[in-house]
Design an enzyme around this catalytic site. Sequence first.
Site, PDB file in Angstrom:
ATOM      1  CD  GLU A 105      -2.951  -0.904  -0.131  1.00 43.67           C
ATOM      2  OE1 GLU A 105      -3.099   0.230  -0.613  1.00 43.67           O
ATOM      3  OE2 GLU A 105      -3.495  -1.914  -0.604  1.00 43.67           O
TER       4      GLU A 105
ATOM      5  CG  ASP B 195      -8.806   5.784  -4.565  1.00 49.31           C
ATOM      6  OD1 ASP B 195     -10.037   5.748  -4.781  1.00 49.31           O
ATOM      7  OD2 ASP B 195      -7.987   5.191  -5.274  1.00 49.31           O
TER       8      ASP B 195
ATOM      9  CE1 TYR C  44      -7.561   3.892  -1.103  1.00 47.64           C
ATOM     10  CE2 TYR C  44      -5.354   3.077  -0.621  1.00 47.64           C
ATOM     11  CZ  TYR C  44      -6.518   3.019  -1.355  1.00 47.64           C
ATOM     12  OH  TYR C  44      -6.656   2.058  -2.326  1.00 47.64           O
TER      13      TYR C  44
END
Length: 259
Positions: free
Chosen positions: A79, A180, A162
Site C-alpha cells: 500500500e 481515494d 486510506y
Amino acid sequence: MTSTDHPFGRTTTTLDELHGCVDVTDAKRVLNSIGVAKPDKAVEGFLDQMPTLLAWLDEHGRDYPWRRASDPWQIYASEILLQRTRSDAVADIYPEFFAQFPSARCLLEADEEDLRSIVHPLGFVNHRVRTLREAAELCAEVQDEVPADLEALQQPWRVGPYTARACLLFAFDQPMALVDTNTARIVGRVFDYPLPEQPHKSTRVQRLLDALAPDNPALARAFNLALLDLGALVCTSENPNCPACPLAEGCEYAQTGDV
DNA sequence: TTCCGGGTTT
DNA sequence: AAACCGGGAA
C-alpha cells in the site's frame, strides 16, 4: 483467510443480503445533507446495481500479486508503494521488492541504497523510504506484527486513513470503505454529488462510502476492489466508458451524459 | 486549509 | 508540458 482465497473476495450476492449489510439509512442521510436530489431513489438504485458491480469485478477485475498476498507486512508495504502511483508501475517492481524485502526485518537489515533504487521508478522516493523504514522498525519491535487497529496504524506507522484502512480491509478482513480519487469520483458521478477539492480528506465522502460498503468481510473486499478497478478501467477521470459501466443504469452522470 | 513532493505516462 | 496521485508539514 477464506475471503482471500479468491483475490476479489466474494463477487456474488443478492439484493436481500445487501439490504442486511448496507447502511442505507445513513447513506441517504449523507446525500440528503449535501442537497443531492432524490437520495432515497439514488441509494436504492445503487444497491440494485451492486450485484452487477461485483459480477463486473469477477470478469474484469485486475489480478495483481498484492491482491493474493496474505502477510500483513507485505500488504502494508504494498500500500505504501501504491500511494499516488499507478498500479502497473508497482506491478513492475513488485517481484524484486519482495524478493529483497520479504519481511520488515529484511528491509531493516538491507542497504538503504538498495531500497532507494528499487523504489525509484515510482517517485516519492524519500517519503517511501522513510515511511517503510520507520514502519519496519516498529514492526520488528513486535515480532514482525502489524497492528490490526486503525489508531495504532495511522500516526505511528506514518500512513493516513486510506492506507490504514486498506491494511485492515485487505490484511485483517475488517469490512470498511476506502476513499481515494477513484472511489470518490465514482460516487460523485453516480449520485451527482459535488465533490470537495480533496475528496480523500472529506469526512462526508468517507461516511457515504462507509455506509455503502457491505458490512461483511468478503463482500467489502469485493466492493472496494470493484470501485478501485472501475475507476481505473471504466469510470476514468477523462473519457469514461459509460456504455461499459455496470453502474450506468443508476448513475446520474451516465444518464445525463455530463456533470 | 493550502502546499509540496517526484517519478512516469500522455 | 501537463496530468497523474495521499499524506505530512507549513
